[in-house]
Motif scaffolding. Structure first.
Motif, PDB file in Angstrom:
ATOM      1  N   THR A   1      62.027  21.983   8.993  1.00 51.05           N
ATOM      2  CA  THR A   1      60.921  21.328   9.692  1.00 51.05           C
ATOM      3  C   THR A   1      61.119  19.817   9.716  1.00 51.05           C
ATOM      4  OG1 THR A   1      59.397  23.084   9.017  1.00 51.05           O
ATOM      5  CG2 THR A   1      58.421  21.009   9.759  1.00 51.05           C
ATOM      6  N   GLY A   2      61.509  19.271   8.571  1.00 46.72           N
ATOM      7  CA  GLY A   2      61.758  17.831   8.503  1.00 46.72           C
ATOM      8  C   GLY A   2      62.874  17.391   9.428  1.00 46.72           C
ATOM      9  N   LEU A   3      63.934  18.206   9.513  1.00 48.97           N
ATOM     10  CA  LEU A   3      65.069  17.852  10.367  1.00 48.97           C
ATOM     11  C   LEU A   3      64.703  17.880  11.844  1.00 48.97           C
ATOM     12  CD1 LEU A   3      67.953  19.787   8.561  1.00 48.97           C
ATOM     13  CD2 LEU A   3      67.609  17.321   8.630  1.00 48.97           C
ATOM     14  N   PHE A   4      63.813  18.791  12.237  1.00 44.13           N
ATOM     15  CA  PHE A   4      63.445  18.922  13.639  1.00 44.13           C
ATOM     16  C   PHE A   4      62.411  17.888  14.079  1.00 44.13           C
ATOM     17  CE2 PHE A   4      65.442  23.126  13.636  1.00 44.13           C
ATOM     18  CZ  PHE A   4      65.980  23.153  14.915  1.00 44.13           C
ATOM     19  N   ILE A   5      61.521  17.491  13.167  1.00 42.38           N
ATOM     20  CA  ILE A   5      60.383  16.662  13.570  1.00 42.38           C
ATOM     21  C   ILE A   5      60.565  15.192  13.214  1.00 42.38           C
ATOM     22  CG2 ILE A   5      57.891  16.292  13.237  1.00 42.38           C
ATOM     23  CD1 ILE A   5      57.604  19.282  12.920  1.00 42.38           C
ATOM     24  N   PHE A   6      61.222  14.917  12.094  1.00 42.65           N
ATOM     25  CA  PHE A   6      61.309  13.538  11.627  1.00 42.65           C
ATOM     26  C   PHE A   6      62.722  12.989  11.801  1.00 42.65           C
ATOM     27  CE2 PHE A   6      57.766  15.508   9.436  1.00 42.65           C
ATOM     28  CZ  PHE A   6      56.759  14.561   9.601  1.00 42.65           C
TER      29      PHE A   6
ATOM     30  N   GLY B   1      52.750   2.498  10.757  1.00 45.43           N
ATOM     31  CA  GLY B   1      53.955   1.996  11.412  1.00 45.43           C
ATOM     32  C   GLY B   1      55.186   2.079  10.541  1.00 45.43           C
ATOM     33  N   ASP B   2      55.115   2.935   9.521  1.00 45.49           N
ATOM     34  CA  ASP B   2      56.250   3.099   8.605  1.00 45.49           C
ATOM     35  C   ASP B   2      56.847   4.482   8.821  1.00 45.49           C
ATOM     36  OD1 ASP B   2      58.086   2.830   6.609  1.00 45.49           O
ATOM     37  OD2 ASP B   2      56.677   3.187   4.964  1.00 45.49           O
ATOM     38  N   PRO B   3      57.935   4.588   9.555  1.00 47.22           N
ATOM     39  CA  PRO B   3      58.471   5.909   9.904  1.00 47.22           C
ATOM     40  C   PRO B   3      58.942   6.685   8.681  1.00 47.22           C
ATOM     41  CG  PRO B   3      60.030   4.176  10.488  1.00 47.22           C
ATOM     42  CD  PRO B   3      58.763   3.491  10.093  1.00 47.22           C
ATOM     43  N   MET B   4      58.610   7.975   8.674  1.00 54.75           N
ATOM     44  CA  MET B   4      59.044   8.870   7.606  1.00 54.75           C
ATOM     45  C   MET B   4      60.275   9.619   8.088  1.00 54.75           C
ATOM     46  SD  MET B   4      56.954  12.037   5.809  1.00 54.75           S
ATOM     47  CE  MET B   4      55.881  10.941   4.877  1.00 54.75           C
ATOM     48  N   ASN B   5      61.279   9.701   7.239  1.00 62.16           N
ATOM     49  CA  ASN B   5      62.460  10.453   7.642  1.00 62.16           C
ATOM     50  C   ASN B   5      62.393  11.887   7.121  1.00 62.16           C
ATOM     51  OD1 ASN B   5      63.454  10.524   4.938  1.00 62.16           O
ATOM     52  ND2 ASN B   5      64.401   8.515   5.214  1.00 62.16           N
ATOM     53  N   ALA B   6      63.350  12.695   7.540  1.00 60.23           N
ATOM     54  CA  ALA B   6      63.337  14.116   7.217  1.00 60.23           C
ATOM     55  C   ALA B   6      63.421  14.363   5.716  1.00 60.23           C
ATOM     56  CB  ALA B   6      64.504  14.803   7.933  1.00 60.23           C
TER      57      ALA B   6
END
Length: 255
Positions: free
Chosen positions: A124-129, A44-49
């Motif tokens: 990839t990080g910018l698109f998914i997270f 439950g800890d969101p990962m950012n890009a």
């Protein structure tokens, strides 16, 4: 010289199964995304890009180093084994220019793949997270700074592989001997870091990223207080390694 570099670039792209590396890296990247999403869902800890990109750029350069060693082993030792080196040496090109074209051309190709992985990881990080609260400019700056701190290690191992390939003329031995310090240098550094003389041993400087960027990874204090002094020490060894490789290649019997 440009012709030699272009020839090595084409060989690296078409003749040394770069597509295998691209597929492997694609699988690893997809696995990293899946693992990150799974961890995010469970904890439950969101990962950012930015976090995803930094983790990726921390992990993936090792694979680029492995790929670069395999490339240079094929470019030098592989051509000795196949006999194709003779076709290159009969051309009106000096041995120094030929070897320079091989190690420098494959170094450029490895660095191209390295920064391609960095850019793909960021995108990839910018698109998914999540990008909420992130400065995209600052994110790019931080991730590329991480990448730059890892470049000296990449260059060192490709230079070392060049020397081993020239000495052994064996692809398998080049890969094995070069991989040995790659995997065991941290262990050696752990044992010798307590001694004052350890700062004059090259193995203490190879893990440049851990010594001067992610200092929590280092075994004790960095070998030199100045990052630039350590970089100069490492680059001096790279120059010596390549000089020895050129001298040996100049005298090497190709029969």
């Amino acid at each position: 010289m440009m012709g030699i570099l272009y020839n090595e670039w084409l060989k690296s792209w078409y003749g040394r199964k770069v597509w295998v590396f691209i597929i492997v890296m694609g699988v690893f990247l997809a696995g990293a995304v899946g693992l990150s999403l799974l961890t995010q869902a469970n904890l439950g800890d969101p990962m950012n890009a930015a976090e995803f990109a930094e983790i990726s750029v921390f992990m993936f350069p090792t694979f680029v180093m492995l790929f670069g060693v395999v490339l240079i082993a094929g470019a030098i030792a592989g051509e000795f084994a196949n006999g194709t080196i003779k076709q290159l040496l009969i051309r009106p090109t000096s041995r120094h220019a030929l070897l320079f074209g091989k190690w420098f051309g494959n170094l450029l190709f490895s660095l191209f793949m390295f920064f391609a992985i960095v850019i793909v990881s960021i995108v990839t990080g910018l698109f998914i997270f999540s990008t909420e609260g992130l400065s995209i400019t600052e994110m790019f700056s931080n991730v590329f700074e991480m990448a730059l701190y890892q470049l000296p290690t990449v260059v060192f191992y490709i230079a070392l592989a060049t020397l081993i390939a020239v000495l052994t003329k064996s692809t398998a031995l080049t890969i094995i001997i070069t991989f040995a310090p790659m995997f065991f240098s941290s262990l050696v550094q752990l044992f010798i870091s307590q001694y004052e003389w350890s700062k004059w041993i090259i193995v203490s400087h190879v893990e440049f990223f851990g010594n001067y960027y992610s200092t929590d990874m280092a075994f004790g204090a960095p070998p030199f207080e100045s990052m630039w002094a350590s970089l100069a020490f490492l680059l001096a060894h790279i120059v010596v390694i390549l000089l020895v490789a050129h001298l040996v290649f100049k005298k090497r019997d190709v029969l």
